[in-house]
Each structure stands twice: as structure tokens, then as C-alpha cells.
Design a protein around this motif. Structure first.
Motif, PDB file in Angstrom:
ATOM      1  N   GLY A  25       0.822  -1.203   0.000  1.00  0.00           N
ATOM      2  CA  GLY A  25       0.000   0.000   0.000  1.00  0.00           C
ATOM      3  C   GLY A  25       0.856   1.254   0.000  1.00  0.00           C
ATOM      4  N   ALA A  26       0.185   2.399  -0.130  1.00  0.00           N
ATOM      5  CA  ALA A  26       0.878   3.686  -0.154  1.00  0.00           C
ATOM      6  C   ALA A  26       1.200   4.131   1.271  1.00  0.00           C
ATOM      7  N   GLU A  27       2.418   4.639   1.476  1.00  0.00           N
ATOM      8  CA  GLU A  27       2.865   5.121   2.783  1.00  0.00           C
ATOM      9  C   GLU A  27       3.596   6.439   2.610  1.00  0.00           C
ATOM     10  N   GLN A  28       3.567   7.261   3.676  1.00  0.00           N
ATOM     11  CA  GLN A  28       4.237   8.563   3.674  1.00  0.00           C
ATOM     12  C   GLN A  28       5.635   8.410   4.288  1.00  0.00           C
ATOM     13  N   GLU A  29       6.648   8.810   3.537  1.00  0.00           N
ATOM     14  CA  GLU A  29       8.020   8.786   4.030  1.00  0.00           C
ATOM     15  C   GLU A  29       8.299  10.023   4.876  1.00  0.00           C
ATOM     16  N   ARG A  30       9.400   9.990   5.633  1.00  0.00           N
ATOM     17  CA  ARG A  30       9.758  11.126   6.467  1.00  0.00           C
ATOM     18  C   ARG A  30      10.042  12.370   5.632  1.00  0.00           C
ATOM     19  N   GLU A  31      10.597  12.181   4.455  1.00  0.00           N
ATOM     20  CA  GLU A  31      10.919  13.326   3.600  1.00  0.00           C
ATOM     21  C   GLU A  31       9.683  13.937   2.959  1.00  0.00           C
ATOM     22  N   GLY A  32       8.519  13.345   3.207  1.00  0.00           N
ATOM     23  CA  GLY A  32       7.291  13.859   2.628  1.00  0.00           C
ATOM     24  C   GLY A  32       6.903  13.184   1.340  1.00  0.00           C
TER      25      GLY A  32
END
Length: 399
Positions: free
Chosen positions: A372-379
Motif C-alpha cells: 500500500g501507499a505510505e508517507q516517508e519522512r521526507e514527505g
């Protein structure tokens, strides 16, 4: 009210034969005893006829037949007696045990034995001991022996019924196992066929679309080279699978399936295919040298990476496609991330069969997988596929 059941044809035959034999004995003047209360020869025929009627009920209503036959036998002892009447009574006792209820099958032998013993003890007070014992033996032959015979026959019948039931259940279980095995084999073949061909066909679809949409000789030539390479590779994979099927082999056996040592070549091939879409494939292998992995685990890990790269080629936005392998303890982790978002240029349609096959492979090994889609720390939003496979030899279920 339910209609009375018709007598069984065999019961009718027994009744007719018993009645005919008794009448013939009466006409011939043959009898068993003399000096009875009703000493006329014809009086012995009076219990004979209803005893034949009781035989008609021996299979449909065995309890009723025995209740009718017992006083008829006692009445026969008040007459000169008829052998046919006694023989039909023994058959009624036998039928009461064989065809009666389980409770009756247990009760009739006990009651007949008690009656035989009670009769013998009672006659000891009136007759000579030898005569009393002889009468008791005859009473036992008439009532107790048929009951015991019925117990034996009923036991054999019950054992045969139980064996037949077990055979039917075994056949049903075997058929169920066969259907499950066929379904599992078809699922394995579908996964293997999809994993082998989907990547090649996706590359062919994307580059052929690019060649048709971009009217440049160089682009068209590069696309045709990729198309030819994937066509040849896909044909070789198909021939390998067909050869395995013809030999009766399993595509999951060691040596017949790709291993993780071939990931470098897969990454390089994917890097070549994805270059025109702005994708860069990178492999990060963080495993320590912990020895050889079980063949089913290696195959599942390879196919998961292959399917994730195929999906990235079809759907990922320009950026890095990162493949990570790690081995924390007795678990192999496989993770593939790609940039999630809109992408320029041609795209190949997806059916979702790859994700289904991926989940099936992991579940067979007792592992877990999520995508699935996830948000990385870098945005940045990435599409992440992560599978955890237990390193247990022979862990695959349903084999």
C-alpha cells in the motif's frame, strides 16, 4: 396416522411354508406329545394359523410378532403340538433380535435365558431331575439359542454397516483431497505462469506503445530491442514451465525455479526496461551469510520481487525503485518501494492477479505481506510491498 407397512416378500414366503408344513403334519397325524388338555389332533392346528400370521410381522413389527407368538407357543403345549408351530416361534425370536430395536436386541436374550432357567427350576419340583433338565434344554433351544444367534447375526450386520460407512467416508475424504490437490496445483500453476510472463508482457506493452506514440527511429529501435528481448525470455520461461508439466515436475522444486542469487540479473533487466520511464532499480541486500535458505522461501522471495518490479514498471512515478533484503533471525524480509503518483508516458493495465498470487505464496509459507501507499519522512509518498517469510524448511502448507 401412517399406513401399516406391507409384509416383506420373504416373510410371506416363510409364513406360507410354515403354515403348509404344519397342515401337512396335521393331515399325516404327526404330533409331538400326548395326554394334553386338548388332546384332539386338530386342536394343534389352532395355534398354527395365528403363528403363521405372526411370521408376516417378523420384519416390519418384530416386537408385536414376538408378543403374539409367545402365548401361541404356550397354547401349543396344551395340544398334541405341531413342529411347524415351534419352528416358526424360534424364527420369530430370532427376528425380534435381528430386526428389533437395540434395546429389544439386548433384552430378548436375557429374558429368554431367565425364563429357561425359571422353567427348569420349577420343573425340578414336579419332575425327575433328568426330565426337568431335558425340558429346560428343549426350552433353551426354542428361545435362548435363536436369540443368541440373532445377536451374532446382528453384530455382523452392524459391523458390515460400519465398515461400509467408513468406506464411504474414506472415499468422500479421498475425493475431497483430490479436489483440493487439483485446486492447489491449479493455483500454483496460475501463480508461476503469471510471475514468469507478466513482467515480459508488461515491458512489451509499454515499449510497443512508446514506439507507436513517439515517431523517432532511435526510440523505435530501442523499443523493438526491448520487445525482442522480453519475447525471447518469455518464450524460454514458457518452454521451461511446459517441460516441467510434461515431465510431471513441480515448478517449485529446487533447481527448476529461480533463486535469490539470480536477483542481480533480474534487477539489471528491470533497470533496462524501466529506464525509458524514468525509473532506477536498486538492490540492497542486508543479509548476513547465514547459509542456504529453504528452496520454497527463495522462490517466494524471488517472485515477490519480480512481481513488485513488474508493478513498478506499470504504475510507479519516475524515481528510485528500491529492493531491500534482510534476515533478522529466522525471518527473511523482502521490501520493495517505488514512488507513488502520476507518471508520464504509456502505462500497462493491471488485473490485481499479481498481488493475489503474492499473498498466496506468503500464506503458504506461514508469513505475512502488506502492500500500500505510505508517507516517508521526507514527505514523499511511496508504494511499499513488504513480506516476512519464516525460514522453516517444509513450512509450506497444503503440500
Amino acid at each position: 396416522m401412517e399406513p401399516a407397512a406391507r409384509p416383506h416378500p420373504h416373510d410371506v414366503l416363510i409364513a406360507v411354508l410354515g403354515l403348509s408344513g404344519g397342515l401337512l403334519l396335521g393331515l399325516l397325524g404327526l404330533h409331538m406329545q400326548s395326554g394334553r388338555l386338548f388332546d384332539g389332533l386338530r386342536t394343534a392346528l389352532v395355534p398354527l394359523v395365528p403363528m403363521a400370521g405372526a411370521e408376516l410381522l417378523r420384519r416390519t413389527r418384530p416386537g408385536t410378532a414376538l408378543a403374539l407368538a409367545t402365548p401361541l407357543l404356550i397354547a401349543d403345549q396344551l395340544t398334541p403340538g405341531n413342529v411347524a408351530t415351534v419352528l416358526m416361534y424360534t424364527d420369530v425370536v430370532y427376528a425380534a433380535v435381528v430386526y428389533g430395536s437395540p434395546a429389544a436386541a439386548r433384552r430378548v436374550p436375557v429374558v429368554s435365558l431367565l425364563c429357561t432357567v425359571a422353567l427348569t427350576l420349577g420343573l425340578l419340583t414336579r419332575l425327575h431331575p433328568a426330565e426337568a433338565v431335558l425340558v429346560g434344554v428343549l426350552a433353551g433351544l426354542v428361545s435362548f439359542v435363536p436369540a443368541i444367534t440373532g445377536v451374532s447375526v446382528r453384530g455382523h450386520r452392524d459391523a458390515a454397516d460400519a465398515a461400509r460407512l467408513r468406506a464411504e467416508q474414506t472415499a468422500l475424504l479421498a475425493e475431497t483431497d483430490r479436489k483440493l490437490a487439483v485446486a492447489a496445483e491449479r493455483s500454483r500453476m496460475a501463480r508461476e505462469l503469471h510471475d514468469m510472463v507478466a513482467g515480459h508482457l508488461s515491458a512489451i506493452a509499454i515499449h510497443s506503445t512508446a514506439a507507436l506514440s513517439i515517431d523517432e527511429p532511435k526510440t523505435s529501435r530501442e523499443a523493438l530491442e526491448v520487445i525482442r528481448e522480453n519475447s525471447v525470455d518469455g518464450l524460454a520461461e514458457m518452454r521451461r514451465l511446459i517441460g516441467l508439466l510434461r515431465r510431471g515436475g513441480d515448478p517449485d522444486v529446487p533447481g527448476a525455479a529461480p533463486r535469490l542469487s539470480a536477483l542481480d540479473a533480474l534487477i539489471e533487466q528491470s533497470r533496462t526496461h524501466a529506464a525509458s520511464s524514468g525509473l532506477t532499480c536498486v538492490l540492497e541486500d542486508a543479509r548476513d551469510d547465514g547459509g542456504t535458505l529453504p528452496a520454497p522461501v527463495e522462490l517466494a522471495a524471488y517472485r515477490i520481487v519480480q512481481e513488485a518490479l513488474t508493478n513498478a514498471l506499470k504504475h510507479a512515478a519516475p524515481g528510485i525503485v528500491r529492493v531491500r533484503l534482510a534476515r533478522p533471525g529466522r525471518i527473511l524480509t523482502v521490501e520493495v518501494t517505488s514512488v507513488y503518483g502520476e507518471r508520464p508516458g504509456p502505462r500497462a493495465p493491471g488485473s490485481g492477479a499479481g498481488l493475489i498470487g503474492m499473498r498466496e505464496r506468503v500464506e503458504l509459507l506461514g508469513g505475512t505481506v502488506r502492500a500500500g501507499a505510505e508517507q516517508e519522512r521526507e514527505g514523499t509518498t511511496v508504494w511499499r510491498v513488504r513480506a516476512e517469510l519464516p525460514l522453516i524448511e517444509g513450512a509450506e502448507k497444503g503440500r
